[in-house]
Design an enzyme around this catalytic site. Structure first.
Site, short mmCIF file in Angstrom:
data_model
loop_
_atom_site.label_atom_id
_atom_site.label_comp_id
_atom_site.label_asym_id
_atom_site.label_seq_id
_atom_site.Cartn_x
_atom_site.Cartn_y
_atom_site.Cartn_z
N GLU A 1 0.82 -1.22 0.00
CA GLU A 1 0.00 0.00 0.00
C GLU A 1 0.86 1.27 0.00
O GLU A 1 0.55 2.27 0.65
CB GLU A 1 -1.03 -0.05 1.13
N1 CAA Z 1 -6.01 11.51 -3.68
C1 CAA Z 1 -6.59 11.92 -4.83
N2 CAA Z 1 -5.87 12.21 -5.95
C2 CAA Z 1 -4.53 12.08 -5.87
C3 CAA Z 1 -3.87 11.65 -4.71
C4 CAA Z 1 -4.67 11.35 -3.58
N3 CAA Z 1 -4.12 10.94 -2.44
N4 CAA Z 1 -2.55 11.59 -4.94
C5 CAA Z 1 -2.37 11.99 -6.20
N5 CAA Z 1 -3.56 12.29 -6.77
C6 CAA Z 1 -3.81 12.80 -8.12
C7 CAA Z 1 -2.99 14.07 -8.34
O1 CAA Z 1 -3.68 15.20 -7.86
C8 CAA Z 1 -2.86 14.06 -9.83
O2 CAA Z 1 -4.07 14.54 -10.39
P1 CAA Z 1 -4.07 15.57 -11.64
O3 CAA Z 1 -3.42 14.84 -12.77
O4 CAA Z 1 -5.52 15.84 -11.84
O5 CAA Z 1 -3.28 16.74 -11.19
C9 CAA Z 1 -2.75 12.60 -10.18
O6 CAA Z 1 -3.32 11.89 -9.07
C10 CAA Z 1 -1.33 12.14 -10.39
O7 CAA Z 1 -0.62 12.42 -9.19
P2 CAA Z 1 0.96 12.36 -9.14
O8 CAA Z 1 1.54 13.13 -10.28
O9 CAA Z 1 1.39 12.69 -7.75
O10 CAA Z 1 1.21 10.80 -9.43
P3 CAA Z 1 2.55 9.99 -9.59
O11 CAA Z 1 2.42 9.14 -10.80
O12 CAA Z 1 3.73 10.90 -9.46
O13 CAA Z 1 2.51 8.98 -8.35
C11 CAA Z 1 2.87 8.11 -6.11
C12 CAA Z 1 2.65 9.34 -7.05
C13 CAA Z 1 2.65 8.70 -4.73
C14 CAA Z 1 4.26 7.53 -6.21
C15 CAA Z 1 1.79 7.05 -6.42
O14 CAA Z 1 2.02 6.43 -7.67
C16 CAA Z 1 1.74 5.97 -5.37
O15 CAA Z 1 1.08 6.13 -4.34
N6 CAA Z 1 2.44 4.82 -5.59
C17 CAA Z 1 2.33 3.68 -4.70
C18 CAA Z 1 1.29 2.73 -5.21
C19 CAA Z 1 0.72 1.90 -4.12
O16 CAA Z 1 0.49 2.34 -3.01
N7 CAA Z 1 0.42 0.67 -4.44
C20 CAA Z 1 -0.19 -0.21 -3.51
C21 CAA Z 1 -0.79 -1.34 -4.22
S1 CAA Z 1 -2.20 -1.97 -3.40
C22 CAA Z 1 -1.67 -3.00 -2.19
O17 CAA Z 1 -0.54 -3.05 -1.80
C23 CAA Z 1 -2.82 -3.71 -1.59
C24 CAA Z 1 -2.62 -5.01 -1.00
O18 CAA Z 1 -2.92 -6.02 -1.59
C25 CAA Z 1 -2.24 -5.09 0.43
#
Ligand code: CAA
Length: 378
Positions: free
Chosen positions: A362
């Site tokens: 996550e």
């Molecule tokens: N809420 C709503 N929107 C969001 C947001 C949030 N928390 N965070 C980002 N966004 C939106 C941004 O506002 C942006 O929107 P616009 O294009 O409209 O401006 C868009 O999303 C893109 O945002 P970023 O440019 O920040 O995105 P990024 O590609 O740079 O990624 C990151 C940022 C934080 C690295 C993200 O990719 C991330 O969280 N990666 C980790 C993925 C993850 O957590 N995976 C878990 C898999 S599920 C799992 O593990 C479950 C299980 O089985 C236990």
């Protein structure tokens, strides 16, 4: 901040504690060794209404997010596997449908997920899309009133058990994060199959697998919000999921702490209980302080969400601190228990293995630092 629990919340904690002690703890080691899920406990949790806790009356919920988080914590004290299965179902699958689904989608999917009649999973991660979640390669092509999904998801918690999947796929390959859409997919959908069941270091009783889509047809009614909204849905849903993982980490740390305190009072070396040695007492003090820090951040993030305040950053802080605490506390619990800590006769080695994944899934803790520092510089 007031973390005093209401009498209803205290009742939930007491009943979950009883369930954890009687129906989960006694079987945790055996099931983890066999790699089997504690389905009986999940059924008992359903009967107790634990899957509905954060949702509203329409699905017989209590609208009490903190009680849900306290329940994840209590369960994870004795079994991290059951803790994450519960958190994925409620935070990532049901939580996503609750927040973004239409009334029809909620009626059809949230209701049975909240009652525990159905099990849910969240399908974002792929072999080439982990931390860079925008890199998903699964495609959803619109054909009439259906979408056809093709691709492969991996590391899907509850994957082999689930009836309902919240799936993220590209509807426009050239639109980056704005080309990803979210779909609710039924287990019975033709073209959906369970791939490899993962063989893991920890949370071995949780069921984690690949989910494969081969010309899998999904009704257009199962698109969540509009095309292109999927990435934002995934990120927002993960903000909630991270509070669940933080509570899991907190619970694992507390479970290991209780075990090591009991052991140190009984274990004698050099004619004295090892709890009387100052060098070891200082390790206990550090463990205790890290747990207390984690507890405050987890409850604070839960309260932020409950009160409708922004919670992305408080969730990231809670996840970072609580899961690092889980690793610190469990590793030191093994150390303090010496050879016995390393053996499977005691649960702390399992807890140490379970703790590791909480720093990874996550969003790795490095991702949490990106979110926290991004906010600091905004
Ligand atoms: N809420 C709503 N929107 C969001 C947001 C949030 N928390 N965070 C980002 N966004 C939106 C941004 O506002 C942006 O929107 P616009 O294009 O409209 O401006 C868009 O999303 C893109 O945002 P970023 O440019 O920040 O995105 P990024 O590609 O740079 O990624 C990151 C940022 C934080 C690295 C993200 O990719 C991330 O969280 N990666 C980790 C993925 C993850 O957590 N995976 C878990 C898999 S599920 C799992 O593990 C479950 C299980 O089985 C236990």
């Amino acid at each position: 901040m007031d973390f005093n629990l209401s009498s209803e919340q205290q009742m939930v904690v007491n009943s979950v504690k009883e369930l954890a002690e009687n129906k989960i703890k006694p079987f945790a080691m055996e099931l983890e060794e066999k790699g089997e899920f504690n389905m009986d406990a999940f059924k008992d949790m359903a009967k107790m209404g634990l899957f509905a806790l954060p949702f509203d009356e329409k699905v017989n919920g209590a609208k009490d997010y903190l009680s849900y988080i306290l329940s994840v914590e209590e369960i994870s004290k004795v079994c991290g596997s059951t803790g994450i299965a519960y958190s994925v179902q409620v935070s990532l699958c049901a939580g996503g449908i609750d927040k973004f689904g239409s009334e029809e989608q909620k009626e059809k999917y949230l209701k049975p997920l909240a009652s525990g009649e159905k099990i849910g999973a969240f399908c974002l991660t792929e072999p080439n899309a982990g931390t860079d979640a925008s890199g998903v390669e699964t495609v959803a092509e619109k054909r009439g009133d259906k979408y056809v999904l093709n691709g492969k998801k991996c590391f899907i918690t509850n994957g082999p058990l689930a009836d309902v999947y919240l799936v993220f796929a590209k509807t426009d390959k050239d639109a980056g994060t704005r080309g990803i859409s979210a779909f609710i997919v039924d287990r019975e959908s033709e073209g959906l199959s369970i791939g490899k069941i993962e063989n893991k270091m920890g949370i071995r009783s949780a069921q984690v697998s690949e989910i494969i889509f081969e010309d899998c047809e999904v009704s257009a009614e199962n698109l969540v919000l509009d095309e292109g909204k999927g990435f934002r849905i995934a990120m927002a849903v993960l903000d909630g999921g991270r509070i669940g993982v933080a509570a899991q980490g907190l619970g694992i740390a507390e479970g290991a702490f209780d075990e090591v305190i009991k052991y140190m009072k009984e274990r004698k070396q050099f004619g004295k209980p090892i709890s009387s040695f100052q060098g070891l007492q200082w390790i206990i003090a550090d463990m205790d302080a890290k747990i207390e820090q984690a507890r405050y951040l987890v409850y604070k993030a839960a309260m932020d969400k409950q009160e409708g305040k922004p919670y992305s950053v408080s969730a990231a802080r809670a996840k970072l601190v609580a899961t690092d605490a889980a690793m610190y506390v469990t590793t030191n619990a093994v150390q303090l228990m010496g050879g016995y800590g390393f053996m499977k006769d005691y649960p702390v080695e399992r807890m140490m293995r379970d703790a590791k994944i909480t720093q990874i899934y996550e969003g790795t803790n490095q991702v949490q630092k990106m979110i926290i520092s991004g906010n600091a510089f905004r």
